[in-house]
Design a protein around this motif. Structure first.
Motif, PDB file in Angstrom:
ATOM      1  N   THR A 163     -55.605 -53.488  38.567  1.00 33.36           N
ATOM      2  CA  THR A 163     -54.943 -54.171  37.464  1.00 33.36           C
ATOM      3  C   THR A 163     -53.497 -53.720  37.327  1.00 33.36           C
ATOM      4  OG1 THR A 163     -57.090 -54.066  36.378  1.00 33.36           O
ATOM      5  CG2 THR A 163     -55.230 -54.798  35.048  1.00 33.36           C
ATOM      6  N   SER A 164     -53.299 -52.423  37.455  1.00 34.59           N
ATOM      7  CA  SER A 164     -51.935 -51.918  37.294  1.00 34.59           C
ATOM      8  C   SER A 164     -51.027 -52.486  38.386  1.00 34.59           C
ATOM      9  CB  SER A 164     -51.927 -50.395  37.336  1.00 34.59           C
ATOM     10  OG  SER A 164     -52.207 -49.928  38.646  1.00 34.59           O
ATOM     11  N   LEU A 165     -51.598 -52.654  39.562  1.00 33.30           N
ATOM     12  CA  LEU A 165     -50.799 -53.236  40.637  1.00 33.30           C
ATOM     13  C   LEU A 165     -50.458 -54.692  40.331  1.00 33.30           C
ATOM     14  CD1 LEU A 165     -52.421 -51.885  43.919  1.00 33.30           C
ATOM     15  CD2 LEU A 165     -50.032 -51.703  43.237  1.00 33.30           C
ATOM     16  N   LYS A 166     -51.405 -55.383  39.744  1.00 34.19           N
ATOM     17  CA  LYS A 166     -51.158 -56.781  39.422  1.00 34.19           C
ATOM     18  C   LYS A 166     -50.133 -56.906  38.313  1.00 34.19           C
ATOM     19  CE  LYS A 166     -55.478 -58.989  40.748  1.00 34.19           C
ATOM     20  NZ  LYS A 166     -56.834 -59.283  40.243  1.00 34.19           N
ATOM     21  N   ARG A 167     -50.195 -56.014  37.348  1.00 33.85           N
ATOM     22  CA  ARG A 167     -49.352 -56.151  36.164  1.00 33.85           C
ATOM     23  C   ARG A 167     -48.044 -55.386  36.276  1.00 33.85           C
ATOM     24  NH1 ARG A 167     -53.412 -54.569  31.489  1.00 33.85           N
ATOM     25  NH2 ARG A 167     -54.969 -56.228  31.669  1.00 33.85           N
ATOM     26  N   GLY A 168     -47.996 -54.506  37.230  1.00 30.04           N
ATOM     27  CA  GLY A 168     -46.814 -53.642  37.259  1.00 30.04           C
ATOM     28  C   GLY A 168     -46.866 -52.625  36.141  1.00 30.04           C
ATOM     29  N   ASP A 169     -48.068 -52.256  35.789  1.00 27.62           N
ATOM     30  CA  ASP A 169     -48.248 -51.345  34.648  1.00 27.62           C
ATOM     31  C   ASP A 169     -48.360 -49.918  35.157  1.00 27.62           C
ATOM     32  OD1 ASP A 169     -48.947 -49.966  32.442  1.00 27.62           O
ATOM     33  OD2 ASP A 169     -50.435 -51.418  31.730  1.00 27.62           O
ATOM     34  N   LEU A 170     -47.237 -49.277  35.199  1.00 27.79           N
ATOM     35  CA  LEU A 170     -47.206 -47.917  35.733  1.00 27.79           C
ATOM     36  C   LEU A 170     -48.078 -46.973  34.910  1.00 27.79           C
ATOM     37  CD1 LEU A 170     -45.935 -46.212  37.915  1.00 27.79           C
ATOM     38  CD2 LEU A 170     -44.119 -45.629  36.317  1.00 27.79           C
ATOM     39  N   ARG A 171     -48.046 -47.224  33.589  1.00 33.82           N
ATOM     40  CA  ARG A 171     -48.819 -46.356  32.713  1.00 33.82           C
ATOM     41  C   ARG A 171     -50.294 -46.432  33.042  1.00 33.82           C
ATOM     42  NH1 ARG A 171     -48.589 -47.739  26.491  1.00 33.82           N
ATOM     43  NH2 ARG A 171     -49.030 -49.747  27.463  1.00 33.82           N
ATOM     44  N   LEU A 172     -50.762 -47.641  33.287  1.00 31.93           N
ATOM     45  CA  LEU A 172     -52.186 -47.824  33.596  1.00 31.93           C
ATOM     46  C   LEU A 172     -52.558 -47.113  34.902  1.00 31.93           C
ATOM     47  CD1 LEU A 172     -54.763 -49.183  32.623  1.00 31.93           C
ATOM     48  CD2 LEU A 172     -54.151 -51.178  34.001  1.00 31.93           C
ATOM     49  N   LEU A 173     -51.655 -47.221  35.861  1.00 35.65           N
ATOM     50  CA  LEU A 173     -51.924 -46.545  37.131  1.00 35.65           C
ATOM     51  C   LEU A 173     -52.060 -45.041  36.913  1.00 35.65           C
ATOM     52  CD1 LEU A 173     -52.097 -46.673  40.258  1.00 35.65           C
ATOM     53  CD2 LEU A 173     -49.663 -46.155  40.251  1.00 35.65           C
ATOM     54  N   ILE A 186     -30.168 -57.821  37.973  1.00 35.86           N
ATOM     55  CA  ILE A 186     -30.988 -57.169  36.943  1.00 35.86           C
ATOM     56  C   ILE A 186     -30.263 -55.923  36.486  1.00 35.86           C
ATOM     57  CG2 ILE A 186     -33.193 -56.050  36.475  1.00 35.86           C
ATOM     58  CD1 ILE A 186     -34.427 -57.889  38.550  1.00 35.86           C
ATOM     59  N   LYS A 187     -30.016 -55.917  35.188  1.00 34.97           N
ATOM     60  CA  LYS A 187     -29.325 -54.747  34.658  1.00 34.97           C
ATOM     61  C   LYS A 187     -30.304 -53.579  34.608  1.00 34.97           C
ATOM     62  CE  LYS A 187     -25.486 -56.622  32.212  1.00 34.97           C
ATOM     63  NZ  LYS A 187     -25.303 -57.668  31.155  1.00 34.97           N
ATOM     64  N   LEU A 188     -29.787 -52.451  34.936  1.00 28.12           N
ATOM     65  CA  LEU A 188     -30.644 -51.258  34.961  1.00 28.12           C
ATOM     66  C   LEU A 188     -31.252 -51.002  33.594  1.00 28.12           C
ATOM     67  CD1 LEU A 188     -31.537 -49.123  36.950  1.00 28.12           C
ATOM     68  CD2 LEU A 188     -29.698 -47.670  36.109  1.00 28.12           C
ATOM     69  N   GLY A 189     -30.444 -51.305  32.578  1.00 27.53           N
ATOM     70  CA  GLY A 189     -30.915 -51.065  31.216  1.00 27.53           C
ATOM     71  C   GLY A 189     -32.197 -51.802  30.913  1.00 27.53           C
ATOM     72  N   VAL A 190     -32.342 -52.955  31.498  1.00 30.13           N
ATOM     73  CA  VAL A 190     -33.554 -53.740  31.227  1.00 30.13           C
ATOM     74  C   VAL A 190     -34.779 -53.022  31.804  1.00 30.13           C
ATOM     75  CG1 VAL A 190     -34.675 -55.952  31.588  1.00 30.13           C
ATOM     76  CG2 VAL A 190     -32.195 -55.840  31.307  1.00 30.13           C
ATOM     77  N   VAL A 191     -34.590 -52.533  32.988  1.00 23.88           N
ATOM     78  CA  VAL A 191     -35.726 -51.833  33.610  1.00 23.88           C
ATOM     79  C   VAL A 191     -36.063 -50.577  32.804  1.00 23.88           C
ATOM     80  CG1 VAL A 191     -36.579 -50.801  35.741  1.00 23.88           C
ATOM     81  CG2 VAL A 191     -34.949 -52.691  35.834  1.00 23.88           C
ATOM     82  N   VAL A 192     -35.034 -49.893  32.409  1.00 20.39           N
ATOM     83  CA  VAL A 192     -35.276 -48.678  31.614  1.00 20.39           C
ATOM     84  C   VAL A 192     -36.017 -49.035  30.342  1.00 20.39           C
ATOM     85  CG1 VAL A 192     -34.137 -46.846  30.319  1.00 20.39           C
ATOM     86  CG2 VAL A 192     -33.246 -47.518  32.554  1.00 20.39           C
ATOM     87  N   LYS A 193     -35.623 -50.152  29.756  1.00 22.92           N
ATOM     88  CA  LYS A 193     -36.267 -50.578  28.519  1.00 22.92           C
ATOM     89  C   LYS A 193     -37.737 -50.896  28.774  1.00 22.92           C
ATOM     90  CE  LYS A 193     -33.402 -52.945  25.716  1.00 22.92           C
ATOM     91  NZ  LYS A 193     -32.742 -54.215  25.304  1.00 22.92           N
ATOM     92  N   ALA A 194     -37.965 -51.582  29.858  1.00 22.99           N
ATOM     93  CA  ALA A 194     -39.346 -51.944  30.201  1.00 22.99           C
ATOM     94  C   ALA A 194     -40.198 -50.686  30.399  1.00 22.99           C
ATOM     95  CB  ALA A 194     -39.357 -52.790  31.466  1.00 22.99           C
ATOM     96  N   VAL A 215     -46.158 -50.576  42.192  1.00 22.89           N
ATOM     97  CA  VAL A 215     -46.212 -50.927  40.777  1.00 22.89           C
ATOM     98  C   VAL A 215     -44.794 -51.143  40.247  1.00 22.89           C
ATOM     99  CG1 VAL A 215     -46.943 -50.176  38.498  1.00 22.89           C
ATOM    100  CG2 VAL A 215     -48.354 -49.681  40.481  1.00 22.89           C
ATOM    101  N   TYR A 216     -43.876 -50.291  40.664  1.00 28.11           N
ATOM    102  CA  TYR A 216     -42.476 -50.485  40.258  1.00 28.11           C
ATOM    103  C   TYR A 216     -41.974 -51.839  40.747  1.00 28.11           C
ATOM    104  CZ  TYR A 216     -41.662 -45.627  38.801  1.00 28.11           C
ATOM    105  OH  TYR A 216     -41.679 -44.432  38.142  1.00 28.11           O
ATOM    106  N   GLN A 217     -42.314 -52.106  41.988  1.00 28.29           N
ATOM    107  CA  GLN A 217     -41.867 -53.385  42.543  1.00 28.29           C
ATOM    108  C   GLN A 217     -42.386 -54.535  41.710  1.00 28.29           C
ATOM    109  OE1 GLN A 217     -44.112 -54.989  45.563  1.00 28.29           O
ATOM    110  NE2 GLN A 217     -42.440 -55.880  46.772  1.00 28.29           N
ATOM    111  N   ARG A 218     -43.654 -54.425  41.360  1.00 28.44           N
ATOM    112  CA  ARG A 218     -44.258 -55.490  40.552  1.00 28.44           C
ATOM    113  C   ARG A 218     -43.545 -55.616  39.212  1.00 28.44           C
ATOM    114  NH1 ARG A 218     -47.373 -59.615  42.311  1.00 28.44           N
ATOM    115  NH2 ARG A 218     -48.343 -60.588  40.506  1.00 28.44           N
TER     116      ARG A 218
END
Lengths: 408, 987
Positions: free
Chosen positions: A287-297, A347-355, A324-327
């Motif tokens: 699931t984490s791979l599908k969602r890109g949910d690092l926390r879940l992983l 993609i602004k880095l800030g967005v990724v940091v926010k995510a 997962v990051y890629q996702r």
């Protein structure tokens, strides 16, 4: 029970057993001999009762069949000790009998006794495991399994020759694998593998299927340790394809290693597969791979840490982090494309940091920048990173290439 | 008193008869008292001869000695004849003995030798008589018998008549033997008497029964007693010494062995006025010494000894009876309580009985014992006897092995009182005896190893017997002093300076030693063994076996009797003797017993052997070999054989070394080493002995070196204790290294030598862990990964054994090391899997795991962040990975960053700026410069545009990036072998 057994009856049973062994040998009946060698088989209770009631059995065996005394006497002793739960003794006796049998086996031209030899190989491993358990409980050095390993190497040497006996070699190899994996001395597998895979006198396809599946399973696992995911995938897939479909537990075992391997090369299993084979510990990872949910992983890894460490797939699963990051970045990219298509590739880095912050992953800008660099470097993202403006610039074509069976 | 005694004797006899069920025998002993006496004397005559021998040796009168032999050779039943000469001897002996005696006492060794000899002698002749089969039975019966005889003796003790009847008992036995050989008879005779004596010494009570038994069983019993006699002889001797008054008696009895003894006694008293009790004690100690002497020679016999000892113990103290006796004795003679066995005997002699008792005792050795009994007997004769009979029978070890168990207790009991009452007697030698008799052994430890070592070291330096004797006496003195000061155990004997070679020691000792030496030289030649000395007795003729067995019994008996003393430590005076003597002897003795032997330093043993005269050794060996024959069971035999073989080897080596290497200290060391190696070799050679059965503890050495600083040198041979530092010194050495200002190479060298010393001494405790931790840290700091790995693997093992240390810290190091410096994923997995929950909570471990995650995902930013806040020395291990990480990072950045990246940023994220938060500016320039240098060295393309700040052209760099050859690389691949480093080490 044994107490009720009369001496005569005990004598008769032992004599019966002995003559069956001798008959099987003289008539070259491998199957019958194999069943007689099954020391730990439940149907040996009749005999073990008789042995308990007739303590002088070694002499009986020695007197009746002096030419096979080397084999029969320790064999009876092994059966007797095993019935008394004295496994260390049973092992020692059985090893003697096995050596005697191996001696005989070498002299037989035809492989008629292969089945019996395999039974011996299996029994000696099982007995060694029991003996080691017993020895460990009594605080002694559990070295029987190791001894069984060296005995099986001898057997392997006797089988890995030109001629019809070589067919049986893979079975012994698999028993050796089992021993080495249990002992944690998997590096010892290498020599056996080398002789199986390089020796001219072996044609892998000639081996029995069951042995091939077992062999592929173990060698696949070895490749997982070596993080050789492509080869591991190949071997484990072979094992899975050829495994008896009725044997659920064996299928599960294979899948237990095949799934992480497949994950690491970007192939996700269906959830139904996980459910069917009760491999739900991988569900969250998937699931984490599908969602890109690092926390879940990370949670999933944390939750099943012991299990994964024990089976040896922990490091494989840990490596999924980059995917997962890629996702995650891909998801951001998709959202951004919908929001402002003009700047979809920036993609602004800030967005990724926010995510990541939203995922409660505590990473500062530099780290996230580093991760982006890594993603690009590992070819999980096509594009480049502009340090000055802190912007991840994605390629216009296929910015998130699929792994397609290639490991990261 | 006399009447009293007589009554007691009669009483005892009656019960005796009952017990034995040998009606005839019992009565006969009683009435014959007077008549029997003469025969006794004759019999004693033979004994006397033997005595004389001892005396002779002591006095070194060859003449005496010869007569002995002659008599023995004569072989005829010439007890009487022999007795005549004997008497002469005795009379002569009195004076001579007295003379000789003094020197003798001074030089324990001598006495020891003679005793051995005598024993030896006896045993040999005996052998012929006995059949091998009898052995087993004999021994046991012997034990039982002996006590009985002693009982009778007790009767005799009281009255002179008692002696006679005692003798009568002996006589009876003699006929029973039927073996015409003079020796044998004598032996039997002696055995009767000796048995008595023996019994006396050991078990005061059982004498009467024994006699009866002896008569009944005659043959087997005899053999045993015979040996006992031997033992007793020394014992007698001793006894006789104290009782000066007894001389007249002895003179009268002339024929009796006692007579001989008495003379000795005479001399003693004259020479030494000490209270009778003490003297007796001393004597005892001497006697005890004698047994040890025997013991050393035989490797195999130890078991026997032990068994015998047990038997004895059983018989004497072990039996409730004996206990009772003791109690009685204690009441009657407080002083007597001293030794369980011997002590009581001696005591009786003391003040109360003075002349008479002493005389008797001297006359009949067994009588002494009886004396002790006397009180008991008097108090409750009948009961005692009855109990004796009952008890004794069960006591036979063979028959009822369980009894042996009882013995120790009783002994202890005895000891207890002894100590309290006569603290003065603390025999140093005793410990050695104990050691010999493994079973009894525990008390042996009372004498510290270091002291034994010290003694041995001193003795080793001696060039000849005289020196050795002198040295021994000095050592005794020292030990006594130490005990008096209470520093025996606290003193560091290892560091004690060796004694100057005792040239100037009292002339008497020298003379005596000279005599001894002459004796030895003269005597041994004829006896020179053809066979290897340690040859298992099996080879010997059947006839010998009985003798051997008997000897074994005797030995064991002696041992037992002695042991108590040792434990008590009551006989200090003798203790010295014993100590000095025994030191070598004991060690030799110890050999037979695996454990003990091993416990004592092999080197010690070797030394002991070396120091003891080879002649003696030979004799002993012979003796022992014969004793070996006394195999109780096949397994026993086998074991003994093994043991004896072992000794054979060690003995040979020791002899060889001795011959070749004179007495130099350096050579002694060599011996030690050789001993160790030979030990090892032996153990390996012994196919029957599994490796796991090896007593590695015994092979462990204890260092004596006091130097704090020591260079590491890889051992190529067995460690030499003199250059190995003990734990206290190692602690200092560690502290020294920790505070040292010198460079890593020096420290590493020192730590390696510390580790080596720890290893060879098998010290595994917190200090060991500390040393390894210290070394591991230093190695990490110096980037010495191989050394670190060694320490880490040792630490892993030590932690696994539960020794406390910085476990978490080092599991973090382990993780880092595995993940960063080995590519073995399985190792990493197992390391991670082995972490406990608590460990994962530890900051250092957490840090290591975070580093792992960073490395795995290639997160160089995180890596260098972690690098900067690494706890403990985690950063040191990361240091080794920094270069690679930076290069990886640059590779990654050059691929992913466009178009440029400022050098400042790279310097920051790649850890070139040491303080990124506060002191950025302060340290910035240096870091920047360093980063620039690094970047240039790795082929990055720098450009200076964009407002002056240095930028990295990533696209250009991605093509030119390369990993430079490490500057400090050396052709052979091991930087630590570089010349510069070598020079740095040596400077």
């Amino acid at each position: 029970m044994a107490a009720y057994l009369s001496m005569g009856e005990a004598h008769r049973r032992i004599g019966d057993y002995l003559s069956r062994v001798v008959d099987a040998i003289s008539s070259s009946d491998g199957a019958a001999l194999a069943s007689l060698f099954a020391v730990s088989a439940p149907d040996s209770t009749l005999l073990s009762d008789a042995l308990a009631a007739f303590p002088d059995f070694p002499r009986l065996a020695g007197d009746r069949f002096p030419h096979l005394a080397d084999l029969l006497v320790p064999l009876l002793r092994a059966i007797h000790s095993h019935s008394l739960q004295r496994f260390a003794d049973a092992y020692s006796s059985f090893e003697k009998a096995a050596n005697a049998f191996l001696q005989e086996f070498r002299n037989w031209e035809t492989p008629w006794a292969m089945e019996a030899m395999h039974t011996v190989a299996l029994e000696i491993r099982l007995l060694a495991e029991k003996a080691d358990r017993e020895l460990a409980m009594t605080g002694k050095n559990p070295d029987k399994l190791q001894a069984a390993g060296s005995f099986l190497m001898k057997v392997f040497g006797a089988l890995a020759v030109k001629g019809p006996k070589r067919i049986g070699a893979l079975y012994v190899t698999c028993q050796l694998f089992k021993i080495y994996f249990r002992l944690g001395t998997v590096n010892l597998c290498r020599s056996v593998i080398r002789s199986i895979e390089t020796a001219r006198n072996f044609d892998f396809e000639d081996f029995p299927v069951k042995d091939k599946v077992t062999y592929m399973y173990y060698t696949g696992r070895l490749e997982v340790f070596n993080e050789n995911f492509l080869v591991a995938d190949q071997k484990l897939t072979y094992a899975l394809m050829h495994c008896n479909p009725q044997s659920e537990s064996n299928l599960r075992r294979i899948l237990k290693f095949l799934i992480p391997v497949k994950l690491s090369i970007g192939v996700l299993p269906k959830r139904t597969l996980l459910e069917r084979y009760n491999l739900l510990e991988y569900a969250d990872v998937m699931t984490s791979l599908k969602r890109g949910d690092l926390r879940l992983l990370r949670q999933a890894l944390d939750r099943h840490e012991d299990q994964f460490l024990k089976s040896g797939v922990y490091l494989v699963l840990e490596k999924l982090e980059l995917q997962v990051y890629q996702r995650l970045v891909k998801k951001i990219h998709i959202i951004q494309r919908q929001k402002e298509p003009a700047k979809a590739h920036q993609i602004k880095l800030g967005v990724v940091v926010k995510a990541l912050k939203w995922l409660e992953i505590d990473m500062d800008v530099d780290e996230v920048e580093c991760i982006m660099a890594c993603l690009i470097y590992k070819n999980l993202i096509k594009g480049y990173f502009a340090h000055k403006s802190k912007v991840l610039v994605l390629s216009k074509q296929d910015p998130f290439p699929k792994l397609n069976g290639k490991p990261v | 008193m006399a009447s009293h005694v007589a009554g007691a004797a009669a009483g005892s006899d009656a019960p005796h008869a009952e017990v034995v069920s040998m009606g005839q025998i019992n009565p006969s002993p009683c009435p014959p008292l007077s008549s029997s006496h003469q025969p006794w004397s004759s019999a004693s005559g033979s004994v006397t001869v033997s005595w004389n021998n001892q005396v002779d040796k002591a006095s070194q009168d060859t003449v005496y000695y010869d007569p002995q032999r002659d008599v023995s050779v004569a072989g005829g039943n010439q007890n009487v004849g022999s007795s005549a000469p004997h008497a002469a001897q005795s009379s002569m002996g009195m004076t001579d003995a007295s003379h000789s005696h003094v020197p003798y006492s001074s030089s324990v060794q001598h006495s020891y030798n003679p005793v051995e000899y005598a024993n030896y002698y006896y045993s040999y002749p005996q052998a012929a008589n006995d059949s091998s089969v009898q052995q087993g039975a004999n021994q046991h019966p012997g034990a039982a018998y002996q006590p009985l005889t002693s009982f009778q003796n007790s009767g005799s003790y009281i009255d002179p008549t008692s002696n006679t009847y005692y003798n009568a008992g002996g006589h009876q036995t003699v006929p029973g033997y039927g073996s015409g050989s003079y020796y044998y008879q004598n032996n039997t005779w002696d055995s009767g008497s000796s048995g008595n004596n023996y019994a006396q010494s050991y078990q005061n009570y059982s004498s009467s029964d024994t006699n009866a038994l002896q008569s009944s069983t005659s043959m087997p019993a005899n053999s045993v007693p015979y040996q006992q006699q031997y033992n007793q002889w020394p014992y007698y001797y001793n006894q006789s010494v104290p009782s000066a008054s007894s001389n007249p008696v002895t003179g009268k009895s002339t024929a009796d062995n006692v007579a001989v003894n008495t003379p000795a006694g005479y001399s003693y008293p004259s020479s030494q006025p000490p209270p009778p009790g003490t003297t007796s004690w001393k004597i005892n100690s001497v006697a005890s010494v004698a047994p040890p002497m025997q013991a050393p020679g035989v490797s195999g016999p130890q078991n026997q000894y032990a068994n015998q000892a047990q038997d004895h113990a059983n018989q004497a103290p072990g039996v409730p009876w004996s206990q009772n006796h003791y109690a009685y004795q204690a009441q009657a003679y407080p002083q007597k309580t001293m030794n369980s066995n011997h002590a009581p005997l001696i005591n009786p002699e003391d003040p109360q009985r003075t002349v008479d008792p002493i005389g008797r005792s001297s006359n009949t050795l067994s009588n002494h014992v009886s004396e002790n009994f006397q009180p008991n007997l008097q108090g409750s004769m009948t009961t005692n006897t009855s109990s004796e009979s009952k008890i004794q029978i069960p006591t036979n070890p063979r028959i009822a092995p369980g009894f042996s168990m009882v013995i120790p207790k009783s002994e202890k009991k005895n000891l207890g009182p002894d100590l309290s009452k006569k603290p003065a007697y603390v025999s140093v030698s005793m410990p050695t005896n104990d050691a010999k008799a493994t079973q009894v052994g525990p008390d042996a430890r009372s004498m510290p190893f270091s002291l034994r070592n010290y003694t041995i070291r001193n003795l080793n330096r001696c060039k000849d017997d005289a020196q050795r004797a002198a040295c021994r006496s000095i050592m005794e003195e020292i030990t006594r002093k130490a005990i008096a000061d209470g520093t025996l155990l606290t003193k560091n004997w290892d560091t004690e300076p060796l004694l100057p070679l005792p040239e100037s020691v009292a002339g008497t000792t020298e003379a005596s030693s000279a005599n001894h030496s002459s004796l030895f030289s003269s005597t041994p030649t004829p006896r020179k063994r053809v066979k290897s000395r340690w040859e298992p007795a099996v080879d010997e003729k059947v006839t010998n076996k009985v003798e051997q067995i008997a000897k074994g019994l005797v030995n064991s008996n002696i041992h037992n009797s002695f042991e108590p003393k040792n434990r008590t430590g009551s006989s200090w005076d003798h203790g010295k003797f014993l100590q000095s003597h025994q030191a070598p002897l004991n060690k030799a003795n110890q050999r037979p017993a695996k454990k003990q032997k091993f416990t004592s330093n092999p080197s010690q043993i070797q030394n002991g052997n070396a120091s003891s005269d080879s002649d003696k050794e030979q004799d002993l060996t012979k003796y022992y070999a014969s004793a070996t024959a006394l195999a109780n069971s096949p397994e026993e035999k086998k074991r003994r054989e093994h043991r004896s073989k072992r000794f054979e080897r060690s003995q040979d080596s020791s002899l060889r070394s001795r011959n070749s290497s004179a007495n130099k200290d350096a050579i002694a060391n060599m011996h030690r080493r050789r001993a160790v190696s030979s030990h090892l070799g032996r153990t390996y050679e012994e196919g029957t002995r599994a490796v796991e059965d090896m007593d590695w503890d015994a092979l462990t050495i204890k260092g004596t070196c006091q130097e704090i600083e020591k260079n590491y040198l890889r051992l190529t041979s067995a460690p030499d204790p003199s250059i190995v530092r003990p734990e206290e010194v190692l602690e200092k050495a560690l502290a020294m290294v920790e505070t040292s200002q010198k460079n890593y190479f020096y420290k590493c060298d020192q730590l390696k030598s510390i580790r080596q010393d720890l290893t060879v001494q098998r010290i595994q405790n917190e200090l060991t862990v500390k040393v390894y931790e210290t070394h591991a840290r230093l190695a990490m700091q110096a980037g010495d990964l191989p050394e670190y790995n060694q320490c880490q693997s040792q630490l892993k093992r030590l932690y696994a054994e539960g020794i406390k240390g910085c476990y978490f810290e080092f599991s973090a190091y382990n993780l880092l090391c595995v993940m960063l410096h080995s590519n073995n994923k399985r190792d990493l997995l197992s390391s991670m899997a082995s972490l406990s929950k608590e460990a994962k909570q530890d900051a250092a471990v957490k840090h290591a795991l975070a580093v792992h995650a960073a490395v795995l995902s290639g997160n160089y930013v995180l890596f260098f962040k972690l690098y900067k806040k690494a706890p403990n020395l985690n950063s040191c291990l990361m240091d080794l990975h920094v270069e690679r990480m930076r290069f990886e990072a640059m590779k990654c950045m050059s691929r992913s960053y466009r178009p440029t990246v400022p050098v400042g940023y790279v310097a920051q994220i790649l850890g070139f700026l040491r303080t990124d938060s506060e002191g950025c500016t302060a340290d910035g320039d240096d870091g920047l410069e360093e980063c620039e240098k690094w970047l240039k060295a790795h082929g990055t393309v720098l450009s200076g545009d964009n407002g002056g700040e240095l930028q990295i052209d990533m696209k250009a760099s991605s093509a030119t990036l390369y990993m430079p050859e490490p500057e400090n690389a050396v052709a052979h691949g091991d930087a630590s072998l570089a010349v510069d480093d070598f020079l740095a080490r040596t400077s």
